[in-house]
Design a protein around this motif. Structure first.
Motif, PDB file in Angstrom:
ATOM      1  N   MET A 200       0.807  -1.213   0.000  1.00  0.00           N
ATOM      2  CA  MET A 200       0.000   0.000   0.000  1.00  0.00           C
ATOM      3  C   MET A 200       0.841   1.264   0.000  1.00  0.00           C
ATOM      4  O   MET A 200       0.305   2.374  -0.098  1.00  0.00           O
ATOM      5  N   GLY A 201       2.142   1.134   0.099  1.00  0.00           N
ATOM      6  CA  GLY A 201       3.024   2.293   0.064  1.00  0.00           C
ATOM      7  C   GLY A 201       3.156   3.017   1.383  1.00  0.00           C
ATOM      8  O   GLY A 201       3.524   4.201   1.422  1.00  0.00           O
ATOM      9  N   THR A 202       2.896   2.338   2.494  1.00  0.00           N
ATOM     10  CA  THR A 202       3.039   2.946   3.828  1.00  0.00           C
ATOM     11  C   THR A 202       4.509   3.254   4.087  1.00  0.00           C
ATOM     12  O   THR A 202       5.373   2.421   3.808  1.00  0.00           O
ATOM     13  N   PRO A 203       4.811   4.446   4.617  1.00  0.00           N
ATOM     14  CA  PRO A 203       6.219   4.789   4.897  1.00  0.00           C
ATOM     15  C   PRO A 203       6.869   3.773   5.837  1.00  0.00           C
ATOM     16  O   PRO A 203       6.211   3.220   6.722  1.00  0.00           O
ATOM     17  N   SER A 204       8.151   3.568   5.635  1.00  0.00           N
ATOM     18  CA  SER A 204       8.868   2.556   6.420  1.00  0.00           C
ATOM     19  C   SER A 204       8.816   2.840   7.918  1.00  0.00           C
ATOM     20  O   SER A 204       8.649   1.930   8.735  1.00  0.00           O
ATOM     21  N   TRP A 205       8.951   4.112   8.297  1.00  0.00           N
ATOM     22  CA  TRP A 205       8.963   4.436   9.722  1.00  0.00           C
ATOM     23  C   TRP A 205       7.612   4.154  10.365  1.00  0.00           C
ATOM     24  O   TRP A 205       7.534   3.788  11.539  1.00  0.00           O
ATOM     25  N   LYS A 206       6.529   4.310   9.598  1.00  0.00           N
ATOM     26  CA  LYS A 206       5.204   3.986  10.127  1.00  0.00           C
ATOM     27  C   LYS A 206       5.041   2.481  10.321  1.00  0.00           C
ATOM     28  O   LYS A 206       4.419   2.026  11.285  1.00  0.00           O
ATOM     29  N   ILE A 207       5.591   1.702   9.403  1.00  0.00           N
ATOM     30  CA  ILE A 207       5.511   0.241   9.538  1.00  0.00           C
ATOM     31  C   ILE A 207       6.315  -0.218  10.749  1.00  0.00           C
ATOM     32  O   ILE A 207       5.862  -1.066  11.531  1.00  0.00           O
ATOM     33  N   MET A 208       7.508   0.385  10.934  1.00  0.00           N
ATOM     34  CA  MET A 208       8.370  -0.037  12.045  1.00  0.00           C
ATOM     35  C   MET A 208       7.783   0.350  13.394  1.00  0.00           C
ATOM     36  O   MET A 208       7.693  -0.482  14.304  1.00  0.00           O
ATOM     37  N   PHE A 209       7.390   1.627  13.528  1.00  0.00           N
ATOM     38  CA  PHE A 209       6.968   2.127  14.838  1.00  0.00           C
ATOM     39  C   PHE A 209       5.462   2.035  15.065  1.00  0.00           C
ATOM     40  O   PHE A 209       5.013   2.095  16.213  1.00  0.00           O
ATOM     41  N   GLY A 210       4.685   1.898  13.985  1.00  0.00           N
ATOM     42  CA  GLY A 210       3.243   1.780  14.139  1.00  0.00           C
ATOM     43  C   GLY A 210       2.723   0.374  13.935  1.00  0.00           C
ATOM     44  O   GLY A 210       1.592   0.067  14.340  1.00  0.00           O
ATOM     45  N   GLY A 211       3.544  -0.502  13.326  1.00  0.00           N
ATOM     46  CA  GLY A 211       3.116  -1.863  13.063  1.00  0.00           C
ATOM     47  C   GLY A 211       3.902  -2.900  13.848  1.00  0.00           C
ATOM     48  O   GLY A 211       3.334  -3.681  14.616  1.00  0.00           O
ATOM     49  N   ILE A 212       5.223  -2.893  13.665  1.00  0.00           N
ATOM     50  CA  ILE A 212       6.065  -3.913  14.301  1.00  0.00           C
ATOM     51  C   ILE A 212       6.220  -3.664  15.799  1.00  0.00           C
ATOM     52  O   ILE A 212       6.042  -4.569  16.605  1.00  0.00           O
ATOM     53  N   LEU A 213       6.559  -2.430  16.171  1.00  0.00           N
ATOM     54  CA  LEU A 213       6.853  -2.126  17.581  1.00  0.00           C
ATOM     55  C   LEU A 213       5.694  -2.447  18.526  1.00  0.00           C
ATOM     56  O   LEU A 213       5.924  -3.066  19.573  1.00  0.00           O
ATOM     57  N   PRO A 214       4.450  -2.060  18.230  1.00  0.00           N
ATOM     58  CA  PRO A 214       3.361  -2.412  19.159  1.00  0.00           C
ATOM     59  C   PRO A 214       3.188  -3.912  19.355  1.00  0.00           C
ATOM     60  O   PRO A 214       2.777  -4.350  20.432  1.00  0.00           O
ATOM     61  N   ASN A 215       3.507  -4.709  18.348  1.00  0.00           N
ATOM     62  CA  ASN A 215       3.327  -6.151  18.442  1.00  0.00           C
ATOM     63  C   ASN A 215       4.427  -6.850  19.244  1.00  0.00           C
ATOM     64  O   ASN A 215       4.256  -8.017  19.623  1.00  0.00           O
ATOM     65  N   ILE A 216       5.535  -6.166  19.465  1.00  0.00           N
ATOM     66  CA  ILE A 216       6.612  -6.757  20.260  1.00  0.00           C
ATOM     67  C   ILE A 216       6.815  -5.983  21.565  1.00  0.00           C
ATOM     68  O   ILE A 216       7.774  -6.231  22.289  1.00  0.00           O
ATOM     69  N   SER A 217       5.910  -5.045  21.852  1.00  0.00           N
ATOM     70  CA  SER A 217       6.087  -4.164  23.016  1.00  0.00           C
ATOM     71  C   SER A 217       6.055  -4.923  24.338  1.00  0.00           C
ATOM     72  O   SER A 217       6.777  -4.569  25.275  1.00  0.00           O
ATOM     73  N   SER A 218       5.221  -5.968  24.435  1.00  0.00           N
ATOM     74  CA  SER A 218       5.122  -6.696  25.700  1.00  0.00           C
ATOM     75  C   SER A 218       6.454  -7.346  26.073  1.00  0.00           C
ATOM     76  O   SER A 218       6.880  -7.313  27.236  1.00  0.00           O
ATOM     77  N   ILE A 219       7.129  -7.906  25.093  1.00  0.00           N
ATOM     78  CA  ILE A 219       8.435  -8.525  25.334  1.00  0.00           C
ATOM     79  C   ILE A 219       9.461  -7.474  25.740  1.00  0.00           C
ATOM     80  O   ILE A 219      10.290  -7.698  26.632  1.00  0.00           O
ATOM     81  N   LEU A 220       9.392  -6.302  25.117  1.00  0.00           N
ATOM     82  CA  LEU A 220      10.344  -5.239  25.414  1.00  0.00           C
ATOM     83  C   LEU A 220      10.130  -4.671  26.817  1.00  0.00           C
ATOM     84  O   LEU A 220      11.094  -4.329  27.504  1.00  0.00           O
ATOM     85  N   ILE A 221       8.870  -4.558  27.235  1.00  0.00           N
ATOM     86  CA  ILE A 221       8.584  -4.055  28.575  1.00  0.00           C
ATOM     87  C   ILE A 221       9.146  -4.994  29.636  1.00  0.00           C
ATOM     88  O   ILE A 221       9.772  -4.565  30.616  1.00  0.00           O
ATOM     89  N   ILE A 222       8.936  -6.288  29.439  1.00  0.00           N
ATOM     90  CA  ILE A 222       9.451  -7.278  30.377  1.00  0.00           C
ATOM     91  C   ILE A 222      10.976  -7.246  30.410  1.00  0.00           C
ATOM     92  O   ILE A 222      11.598  -7.289  31.476  1.00  0.00           O
ATOM     93  N   SER A 223      11.585  -7.151  29.234  1.00  0.00           N
ATOM     94  CA  SER A 223      13.045  -7.085  29.158  1.00  0.00           C
ATOM     95  C   SER A 223      13.581  -5.845  29.869  1.00  0.00           C
ATOM     96  O   SER A 223      14.598  -5.906  30.569  1.00  0.00           O
ATOM     97  N   ALA A 224      12.871  -4.709  29.721  1.00  0.00           N
ATOM     98  CA  ALA A 224      13.314  -3.466  30.355  1.00  0.00           C
ATOM     99  C   ALA A 224      13.247  -3.570  31.877  1.00  0.00           C
ATOM    100  O   ALA A 224      14.140  -3.079  32.582  1.00  0.00           O
ATOM    101  N   ILE A 225      12.203  -4.204  32.395  1.00  0.00           N
ATOM    102  CA  ILE A 225      12.062  -4.356  33.851  1.00  0.00           C
ATOM    103  C   ILE A 225      13.202  -5.199  34.420  1.00  0.00           C
ATOM    104  O   ILE A 225      13.799  -4.867  35.453  1.00  0.00           O
ATOM    105  N   LEU A 226      13.515  -6.291  33.738  1.00  0.00           N
ATOM    106  CA  LEU A 226      14.616  -7.138  34.202  1.00  0.00           C
ATOM    107  C   LEU A 226      15.961  -6.449  34.007  1.00  0.00           C
ATOM    108  O   LEU A 226      16.887  -6.632  34.811  1.00  0.00           O
ATOM    109  N   ASP A 227      16.094  -5.640  32.946  1.00  0.00           N
ATOM    110  CA  ASP A 227      17.328  -4.876  32.724  1.00  0.00           C
ATOM    111  C   ASP A 227      17.545  -3.845  33.821  1.00  0.00           C
ATOM    112  O   ASP A 227      18.695  -3.502  34.143  1.00  0.00           O
ATOM    113  N   LEU A 228      16.446  -3.321  34.391  1.00  0.00           N
ATOM    114  CA  LEU A 228      16.563  -2.336  35.468  1.00  0.00           C
ATOM    115  C   LEU A 228      17.361  -2.904  36.635  1.00  0.00           C
ATOM    116  O   LEU A 228      18.265  -2.242  37.160  1.00  0.00           O
TER     117      LEU A 228
END
Length: 304
Positions: A200-228
């Motif tokens: 559909m011609g969606t900009p790359s940054w929108k796909i990365m931060f609006g598509g991919i990032l929300p779908n992996i956010s739960s894993i990143l939140i858990i990783s950040a808590i343990l990294d703390l």
């Protein structure tokens, strides 16, 4: 027509019941794990007590040397936890030191995750030569003796302060989260919704931060808590060795460092024991709560 709408509404409600939200899954997991619930409440309580209590202490007054009050025991002359060899109140150092250790650990965690997420999304989304170049840089950084390099930089940098220490740690510790995000981004990049967005011609940054990032956010939140917990441990350990925060800036590591004196270790436990217990409780509470969050993100490991 109205009957059809009611049936569709009932179906949607049933679907919501079958697939609970992420928040409900986390709450249910914590209800099943009483230790994780206690750890989370304890961690939040420590944070509130430390940050509110530290407002009542002035750094200059706490770190002011008064040899007349040297090695006072808890309760003597109004010092609740006593004083160290310089006559400085241990209660103030404990509050300010705990606050500094938490702030530095949180700052390093935030910066490393920010850099790691951006770099990981870029190399995971584009792949090819971008992936090859950046991954070789990451591989090179990961094989370095990072703790030794941090000690060297701390020794060489002029006008060294807490901010400098955070930057030095961030430079070396973003690579782990970048590798994690890259692997998850590569996996998400093969899904149909990513292909459709590209078509559909969606900009790359929108796909990365609006598509991919929300779908992996739960894993990143858990990783950040343990990294703390890990980043706090690194700061406390380096300060204990004398290569962390500069002199005059209290930390849990500086209080525990006083136990290197055999006399203090044996006869004056009130100097280093409270800080040691705070470190132990903080690390255990973060790890137990983080493990519950990790189980909540994996349906195979859930207790609820």
């Amino acid at each position: 027509m109205s009957k059809k709408k009611e049936m569709e509404k009932d179906a949607s409600l049933n679907k919501q019941d079958i697939t609970p939200s992420a928040f409900k899954v986390i709450v249910r997991e914590f209800k099943k794990d009483k230790l994780a619930t206690f750890s989370f409440i304890l961690f939040v309580t420590i944070i509130l007590v430390v940050f509110i209590g530290s407002l009542f202490f002035n750094l200059e007054e706490v770190m002011k040397v008064n040899l007349m009050n040297s090695y006072l025991k808890p309760g003597e002359q109004g010092f609740i936890l006593g004083t160290d060899q310089g006559g400085r109140p241990l209660l103030g150092q404990l509050f300010l030191g705990t606050r500094n250790s938490i702030l530095i650990g949180a700052s390093v965690t935030f910066l490393t995750n920010l850099i790691g997420i951006i770099v990981g999304l870029i190399i995971g989304f584009y792949g090819g030569i971008v992936d090859n170049i950046i991954m070789r840089i990451i591989d090179f950084i990961q094989v370095l003796p990072i703790l030794m390099l941090i000690i060297v930089f701390v020794t060489l940098v002029p006008r060294y302060n807490a901010f400098t220490f955070v930057i030095i740690m961030t430079v070396f510790y973003w690579v782990g989260i970048a590798r994690l995000v890259r692997s998850k981004a590569l996996s998400e990049g093969r899904r149909d919704y990513i292909s459709a967005s590209k078509t559909m011609g969606t900009p790359s940054w929108k796909i990365m931060f609006g598509g991919i990032l929300p779908n992996i956010s739960s894993i990143l939140i858990i990783s950040a808590i343990l990294d703390l917990a890990g980043n706090m441990g690194i700061e406390i350990g380096l300060t204990f060795l004398g290569f962390g925060l500069p002199d005059g800036v209290p930390s849990l590591g500086t209080l525990i460092n006083k136990a290197l004196d055999p006399t203090v270790l044996r006869d004056r436990m009130y100097i280093w024991f409270p800080a040691s217990m705070v470190v132990l409780v903080l690390m255990l509470s973060i790890n137990y709560a983080g493990q519950a969050l990790r189980r909540a993100s994996d349906a195979k490991q859930r207790l609820g």
